[in-house]
Enzyme design. Sequence first.
Site, short mmCIF file in Angstrom:
data_model
loop_
_atom_site.label_atom_id
_atom_site.label_comp_id
_atom_site.label_asym_id
_atom_site.label_seq_id
_atom_site.Cartn_x
_atom_site.Cartn_y
_atom_site.Cartn_z
N LYS A 94 0.87 -1.18 0.00
CA LYS A 94 0.00 0.00 0.00
C LYS A 94 0.90 1.22 0.00
CE LYS A 94 -4.49 0.92 0.37
NZ LYS A 94 -5.64 0.06 0.03
P1 NAD Z 1 -13.10 7.92 -2.23
O1 NAD Z 1 -12.04 8.94 -2.08
O2 NAD Z 1 -13.65 7.64 -3.57
O3 NAD Z 1 -14.34 8.29 -1.27
C1 NAD Z 1 -14.20 8.51 0.09
C2 NAD Z 1 -15.52 9.03 0.64
O4 NAD Z 1 -15.43 9.15 2.05
C3 NAD Z 1 -15.92 10.42 0.13
O5 NAD Z 1 -17.32 10.47 -0.08
C4 NAD Z 1 -15.54 11.34 1.29
O6 NAD Z 1 -16.29 12.55 1.32
C5 NAD Z 1 -15.91 10.43 2.44
N1 NAD Z 1 -15.28 10.84 3.70
C6 NAD Z 1 -14.03 11.28 3.92
N2 NAD Z 1 -13.87 11.58 5.22
C7 NAD Z 1 -15.04 11.30 5.83
C8 NAD Z 1 -15.52 11.39 7.16
N3 NAD Z 1 -14.74 11.85 8.13
N4 NAD Z 1 -16.79 11.00 7.42
C9 NAD Z 1 -17.59 10.54 6.42
N5 NAD Z 1 -17.21 10.43 5.15
C10 NAD Z 1 -15.95 10.80 4.86
O7 NAD Z 1 -12.49 6.59 -1.55
P2 NAD Z 1 -12.89 5.07 -1.85
O8 NAD Z 1 -12.01 4.58 -2.93
O9 NAD Z 1 -14.36 4.97 -1.94
O10 NAD Z 1 -12.38 4.38 -0.50
C11 NAD Z 1 -13.17 4.38 0.69
C12 NAD Z 1 -12.65 3.29 1.61
O11 NAD Z 1 -12.75 2.03 0.96
C13 NAD Z 1 -11.19 3.44 2.04
O12 NAD Z 1 -11.06 2.95 3.35
C14 NAD Z 1 -10.46 2.53 1.07
O13 NAD Z 1 -9.22 2.09 1.58
C15 NAD Z 1 -11.46 1.40 0.95
N6 NAD Z 1 -11.33 0.58 -0.27
C16 NAD Z 1 -11.37 1.14 -1.50
C17 NAD Z 1 -11.28 0.33 -2.63
C18 NAD Z 1 -11.41 0.88 -4.02
O14 NAD Z 1 -11.44 0.05 -4.98
N7 NAD Z 1 -11.51 2.17 -4.24
C19 NAD Z 1 -11.09 -1.05 -2.48
C20 NAD Z 1 -11.06 -1.59 -1.19
C21 NAD Z 1 -11.19 -0.76 -0.09
#
Ligand code: NAD
Length: 409
Positions: free
Chosen positions: A102
């Site tokens: 990561k």
């Molecule tokens: P992203 O940047 O697309 O979206 C993140 C979202 O979280 C946004 O809507 C943002 O406004 C919101 N956010 C940020 N701080 C916040 C808070 N304090 N309270 C509430 N909402 C908040 O990110 P993503 O890719 O959707 O990733 C989200 C999570 O999923 C992360 O933990 C990431 O590691 C995990 N994840 C992502 C993927 C992927 O394919 N993108 C895969 C596995 C896990």
Amino acid sequence: MQAFEATNYYFEKAASLLDLSSNIKTLMVVPDRELRVEVAIEMDSGQIGNFIGYRVQHDNARGPFKGGLRYHPHVDQDEARSLASLMTWKTAVVDLPFGGSKGGINCDPKQLSRSELERLTRKFVEKIHDFIGPDKDIPAPDMGTDAQVMAWIMNEYSKFHGFQPAVVTGKPVELHGSAGREAATGYGVMLVTREALAKLGKTIQKSTFAIQGYGNVGSYTARFLAEKGGIIVAISDAFGAIFNQEGIDLAALDKYVATHGKIVGFTGGDSGSNEQLLRSPVDVLIPAALGGVFDASNAAEVEAKMIVEGANGPTWPEADEIFQQRGIPVIPDILANAGGVVVSYFEWVQNQQHFRWNLDQVRREEEERMVSAFHKVYELSQKKSIPMRTAAYMLGISRVGRARVLGGI
Ligand code: NAD
């Protein structure tokens, strides 16, 4: 407690149930390699912007390192270590021929212009290109990064190493990406939620959901659940939350978010706070934003009947114990959000084969892997009377441990 310590707490809990020597345990906990690089770029203002980038390569016993790249102000070495370790167990739980890594850059991508973001990404690749590659370490999108960032990575990497689309996954479909990759994590979250609800004699249809985060994972999860008849009663983002007991109209919300960049102000529901969302009395609560959301101070107030971890590391160990005592099942991150890396694997395979799969094939294969992993973890948890998180870690650790022993030190 720091994030890496929390991940290792879960590791230890599961490892203690396996017959592992302490040498092998140490080998599996300590990351293989850690990079920390200065990423200095010229900002649009003419000033120099100094950013710090990280890449932690945790374990590659089962295959090349694999893991996302996060652009966020909280990114640091400890977070990268914790998330890299989660990737090792996650890729093993869904049985992919990958290890775990990561990384990210400590920055606020919302404050950067598109050209600053591009310069930052290219500079980061310039610094780390010798340590990544299709058979070494394959980044992918995570918080704050998207298909465009992956396209810049592929392009910059090619300047040093030639045409190698498999160096990164989550690319735009028009540029060697895979159909279904963008939606893959949310699709996988929906699949495991469906399977978990079935174990409680329920279905997605008519069940109620609260989702924290409306980015890639949260928005696609919401969409897939709603398509199956789920009622999304609460959604939040970094700015606040909205609530509607009748079900939030996602098409209208998406239109609003496309123009305003946030959900706050959307009139199709009542506004409220993120803390309120976490206390929603719903069938399923899905954290899909940051890590460290549930702790000792709020776990007792959670009123959901089940938690499905769309985000990585949303539950601190103290909260996990409280959920266990209260009988709230938690579908752990290393299983629940693995759909993204599963389809990243399909993208990598397609790039290596110079062949394209259609969306039906991607979805079918993703479903097969996710459902099979869910049932393996569920059955182990039932057989040993342990939480699903411990069972998922046991499955991941035993597969990585076996590869370590077979491959030699
Ligand atoms: P992203 O940047 O697309 O979206 C993140 C979202 O979280 C946004 O809507 C943002 O406004 C919101 N956010 C940020 N701080 C916040 C808070 N304090 N309270 C509430 N909402 C908040 O990110 P993503 O890719 O959707 O990733 C989200 C999570 O999923 C992360 O933990 C990431 O590691 C995990 N994840 C992502 C993927 C992927 O394919 N993108 C895969 C596995 C896990």
